[in-house]
Design a protein around this motif. Structure first.
Motif, short mmCIF file in Angstrom:
data_model
loop_
_atom_site.label_atom_id
_atom_site.label_comp_id
_atom_site.label_asym_id
_atom_site.label_seq_id
_atom_site.Cartn_x
_atom_site.Cartn_y
_atom_site.Cartn_z
N MET A 27 -25.69 -26.23 15.88
CA MET A 27 -27.07 -26.61 16.22
C MET A 27 -27.25 -28.13 16.07
SD MET A 27 -28.49 -23.85 17.20
CE MET A 27 -30.23 -24.14 17.14
N SER A 28 -26.65 -28.71 15.04
CA SER A 28 -26.78 -30.16 14.84
C SER A 28 -26.03 -30.95 15.92
CB SER A 28 -26.27 -30.56 13.45
OG SER A 28 -24.86 -30.49 13.38
N LEU A 29 -25.12 -30.30 16.60
CA LEU A 29 -24.35 -30.94 17.68
C LEU A 29 -24.96 -30.70 19.06
CD1 LEU A 29 -20.76 -30.06 16.49
CD2 LEU A 29 -21.71 -32.36 16.71
N GLN A 30 -26.12 -30.07 19.10
CA GLN A 30 -26.72 -29.70 20.38
C GLN A 30 -26.84 -30.89 21.34
OE1 GLN A 30 -30.38 -27.56 20.00
NE2 GLN A 30 -30.57 -27.21 22.18
N GLY A 31 -27.25 -32.03 20.85
CA GLY A 31 -27.38 -33.21 21.71
C GLY A 31 -26.05 -33.62 22.33
N ALA A 32 -25.00 -33.60 21.53
CA ALA A 32 -23.67 -33.96 22.04
C ALA A 32 -23.13 -32.88 22.97
CB ALA A 32 -22.72 -34.19 20.87
N ASN A 72 -19.14 -41.33 28.14
CA ASN A 72 -20.57 -41.01 28.26
C ASN A 72 -21.33 -41.56 27.04
OD1 ASN A 72 -23.03 -39.45 27.73
ND2 ASN A 72 -22.40 -38.13 29.40
N GLU A 73 -22.19 -42.52 27.27
CA GLU A 73 -22.94 -43.15 26.19
C GLU A 73 -23.84 -42.15 25.46
OE1 GLU A 73 -23.95 -45.52 23.33
OE2 GLU A 73 -22.48 -46.14 24.85
N GLU A 74 -24.46 -41.22 26.19
CA GLU A 74 -25.31 -40.20 25.55
C GLU A 74 -24.50 -39.33 24.60
OE1 GLU A 74 -28.37 -38.10 27.85
OE2 GLU A 74 -27.80 -39.43 29.49
N PHE A 75 -23.30 -38.93 25.01
CA PHE A 75 -22.44 -38.14 24.14
C PHE A 75 -22.06 -38.95 22.90
CE2 PHE A 75 -18.31 -37.12 22.44
CZ PHE A 75 -18.48 -35.79 22.11
N SER A 90 -10.25 -12.76 29.35
CA SER A 90 -10.15 -12.25 30.72
C SER A 90 -9.17 -11.09 30.72
CB SER A 90 -9.69 -13.34 31.70
OG SER A 90 -8.30 -13.55 31.60
N GLY A 91 -9.13 -10.37 31.82
CA GLY A 91 -8.21 -9.26 31.96
C GLY A 91 -6.76 -9.69 31.94
N GLU A 92 -6.51 -10.96 32.19
CA GLU A 92 -5.14 -11.51 32.22
C GLU A 92 -4.73 -12.08 30.88
OE1 GLU A 92 -5.02 -14.30 35.43
OE2 GLU A 92 -5.91 -12.88 36.81
N GLY A 93 -5.58 -11.92 29.86
CA GLY A 93 -5.28 -12.46 28.54
C GLY A 93 -6.24 -13.58 28.19
N ASP A 94 -6.28 -13.92 26.93
CA ASP A 94 -7.20 -14.94 26.45
C ASP A 94 -6.62 -16.34 26.63
OD1 ASP A 94 -8.66 -12.77 25.64
OD2 ASP A 94 -8.34 -13.08 23.49
N THR A 95 -7.52 -17.29 26.87
CA THR A 95 -7.18 -18.71 26.90
C THR A 95 -7.91 -19.36 25.74
OG1 THR A 95 -6.97 -18.69 29.31
CG2 THR A 95 -7.27 -20.83 28.25
N HIS A 96 -7.19 -20.15 24.97
CA HIS A 96 -7.78 -20.84 23.83
C HIS A 96 -7.76 -22.34 24.10
CE1 HIS A 96 -6.95 -17.44 20.73
NE2 HIS A 96 -7.11 -16.94 21.94
N TYR A 97 -8.85 -22.99 23.74
CA TYR A 97 -8.84 -24.45 23.69
C TYR A 97 -9.72 -24.90 22.54
CZ TYR A 97 -13.34 -25.02 26.27
OH TYR A 97 -14.65 -25.01 26.67
N TRP A 98 -9.52 -26.12 22.13
CA TRP A 98 -10.22 -26.64 20.96
C TRP A 98 -10.90 -27.96 21.28
CZ3 TRP A 98 -8.25 -31.37 19.89
CH2 TRP A 98 -6.93 -31.62 20.30
N ILE A 99 -11.91 -28.24 20.47
CA ILE A 99 -12.66 -29.49 20.58
C ILE A 99 -12.77 -30.07 19.18
CG2 ILE A 99 -14.94 -30.49 21.04
CD1 ILE A 99 -15.38 -28.21 23.08
N GLU A 100 -12.47 -31.35 19.03
CA GLU A 100 -12.70 -32.06 17.77
C GLU A 100 -13.62 -33.24 18.06
OE1 GLU A 100 -8.80 -31.10 15.07
OE2 GLU A 100 -8.82 -32.99 16.15
N ILE A 101 -14.74 -33.26 17.38
CA ILE A 101 -15.70 -34.36 17.50
C ILE A 101 -15.65 -35.14 16.20
CG2 ILE A 101 -18.14 -34.95 17.71
CD1 ILE A 101 -18.44 -32.34 19.38
N ALA A 102 -15.49 -36.44 16.33
CA ALA A 102 -15.42 -37.29 15.14
C ALA A 102 -16.06 -38.63 15.43
CB ALA A 102 -13.98 -37.47 14.68
N GLU A 103 -17.25 -38.83 14.89
CA GLU A 103 -17.92 -40.13 14.89
C GLU A 103 -17.98 -40.78 16.27
OE1 GLU A 103 -15.98 -42.23 11.74
OE2 GLU A 103 -16.56 -40.70 10.29
N GLY A 104 -18.50 -40.03 17.24
CA GLY A 104 -18.74 -40.59 18.56
C GLY A 104 -17.64 -40.41 19.57
#
Length: 127
Positions: free
Chosen positions: A107-112, A21-24, A41-55
């Motif tokens: 907040m600075s990542l709102q556009g992405a 995605n060019e906008e991202f 959730s009632g069945e337990g938590d799910t964790h996931y992560w996001i790493e953003i680095a220079e586009g």
């Protein structure tokens, strides 16, 4: 191919959508952030992560060390956000989304980050 929401295959498919995605890429070009997501959730938590680095973005299921911010929400809220049935602002203002850590960075990542719902909707997902 249909993927299960919050699965490794789902994270990979969303990541592929965002990296194409060019906008991202433009909105995140000079940004760096590591975000931990916790879906409760009632069945337990799910964790996931996001790493953003220079586009680019990387995503995965599990925990990440030393996140800049942690976002916690219920499974129901996560589904509504992914389907654009609920706005992030409304969810935050009503306490359905809780944020810990560096709020200014988010907040600075709102556009992405505003590109996430469209990327999620482009993936054939089983909720």
């Amino acid at each position: 191919m249909t993927v299960k929401f919050l699965s490794t295959e789902w994270a990979e498919a969303v990541k592929t959508q965002l990296n194409a995605n060019e906008e991202f890429r433009s909105a995140s070009a000079s940004q760096r952030a590591t975000i931990q997501q916790i879906i409760t959730s009632g069945e337990g938590d799910t964790h996931y992560w996001i790493e953003i680095a220079e586009g680019t973005i990387d995503m995965g299921v599990g925990d990440v060390e030393g996140p800049d911010a942690t976002i916690t929400q219920s499974y129901e809220t996560a589904v509504k956000l992914a389907k654009s049935e609920l706005s992030v602002v409304s969810a935050f203002m009503t306490g359905k989304v809780k944020v810990g850590g560096n709020m200014g960075l988010l907040m600075s990542l709102q556009g992405a980050l505003s590109q996430l719902p469209a990327a999620m909707q482009a993936v054939d997902t089983d909720y």
